[in-house]
Design an enzyme around this catalytic site. Structure first.
Site, PDB file in Angstrom:
ATOM      1  N   LEU A 185       0.871  -1.173   0.000  1.00 18.05           N
ATOM      2  CA  LEU A 185       0.000   0.000   0.000  1.00 18.05           C
ATOM      3  C   LEU A 185       0.909   1.225   0.000  1.00 18.05           C
ATOM      4  CD1 LEU A 185      -2.821  -0.828   2.612  1.00 18.05           C
ATOM      5  CD2 LEU A 185      -3.035  -0.761   0.131  1.00 18.05           C
ATOM      6  N   ASP A 186       0.620   2.195  -0.842  1.00 13.65           N
ATOM      7  CA  ASP A 186       1.447   3.395  -0.910  1.00 13.65           C
ATOM      8  C   ASP A 186       1.412   4.162   0.408  1.00 13.65           C
ATOM      9  OD1 ASP A 186       2.084   2.790  -3.504  1.00 13.65           O
ATOM     10  OD2 ASP A 186       0.546   4.096  -4.375  1.00 13.65           O
ATOM     11  N   ARG A 187       2.399   5.023   0.592  1.00 18.09           N
ATOM     12  CA  ARG A 187       2.507   5.797   1.830  1.00 18.09           C
ATOM     13  C   ARG A 187       1.219   6.562   2.130  1.00 18.09           C
ATOM     14  NH1 ARG A 187       6.929   8.599   4.478  1.00 18.09           N
ATOM     15  NH2 ARG A 187       8.320   7.945   2.790  1.00 18.09           N
ATOM     16  N   ASP A 188       0.647   7.209   1.120  1.00 16.86           N
ATOM     17  CA  ASP A 188      -0.520   8.061   1.341  1.00 16.86           C
ATOM     18  C   ASP A 188      -1.843   7.306   1.215  1.00 16.86           C
ATOM     19  OD1 ASP A 188       1.093  10.291   1.760  1.00 16.86           O
ATOM     20  OD2 ASP A 188       1.202  10.724  -0.390  1.00 16.86           O
ATOM     21  N   THR A 189      -1.782   5.989   1.095  1.00 24.53           N
ATOM     22  CA  THR A 189      -2.991   5.171   0.977  1.00 24.53           C
ATOM     23  C   THR A 189      -3.272   4.477   2.298  1.00 24.53           C
ATOM     24  OG1 THR A 189      -2.559   4.772  -1.369  1.00 24.53           O
ATOM     25  CG2 THR A 189      -4.095   3.282  -0.272  1.00 24.53           C
TER      26      THR A 189
END
Length: 230
Positions: A185-189
């Protein structure tokens, strides 16, 4: 050859989603395979899944060939001596765990535990937390929090005591398996992150993701109404 007539209420829908709705029970990954093999036609022509359908179109599926593309029925894996089957959490297990965990267990920076058993850990990752560091010097990633949680759990796990140790045959203990996220999962997700606690679980989960046997749901918060062409 299976023929499906497109009605007006499907105007502008993607071809792959239209097909999925009209052959229920077929995994979306199988539909993508059929499209790549050219076994799904739009008005007699091969088309991509992103093609848009409109009222009056005809979608045809080569049923005889598509049966070969379907995955074989699931069978129980054979277990060798001393091997333990890995039981993955069923659908809805995370939601059930959320109701039971009061207060919820927390890992590191407000990362809630939604489900945990001997093999699998399911986390609620907030936005702003990086799963894997970009370099070894970077600290504060979810992997760091998982390692701290694993060590803390190992310290609190009950042991058999000195008598049990004396009775057990002498063995060489393997190094502990690091708790390993099986997807990203991406940092901002923010969202649900599945973590394997054992090597067999990591293999089983990796196969499930590779076969697209995992159903994912994405939610996005938007402001305003995008233009139709967007």
């Amino acid at each position: 050859m299976k023929r499906i007539d497109v009605t007006r209420n499907w105007q502008g829908s993607r071809l792959d989603r239209f097909v999925r709705a009209h052959i229920p029970g077929t995994p979306f990954g199988v539909i993508q395979i059929l499209l790549r093999k050219g076994l799904i036609y739009l008005n007699g022509e091969r088309a991509s899944g992103a093609a848009r359908v409109k009222g009056g179109d005809v979608v045809s599926i080569d049923i005889a060939e598509s049966d070969e593309a379907s995955p074989p029925p699931a069978t129980k894996p054979k277990r060798g001596p001393g091997k333990r089957a890995v039981k993955l959490p069923a659908a809805g297990a995370a939601a059930a765990a959320r109701k039971k965990l009061r207060p919820a267990a927390v890992i590191g920076r407000d990362i809630r535990v939604l489900h945990e058993d001997d093999d699998v850990l399911v986390l609620d990752k907030p936005a702003g937390v990086v799963v894997q560091p970009g370099n070894r010097a970077e600290r504060g990633s979810l992997l760091d929090s998982l390692e701290e949680y694993r060590r803390r759990s190992a310290r609190t796990r009950p042991r058999g005591g000195a008598a049990a140790a004396d009775a057990a045959p002498e063995t060489i203990e393997e190094p502990p398996f690091p708790y390993t996220p099986v997807h990203r999962l991406d940092r901002d997700t923010s969202g649900t992150l599945v973590v394997a606690k054992t090597r067999p679980a990591a293999r089983a989960l990796a196969r499930a993701f590779a076969r697209r046997a995992v159903h994912k749901i994405y939610l996005a918060v938007v402001e305003g109404v995008p233009a139709e062409e967007e």
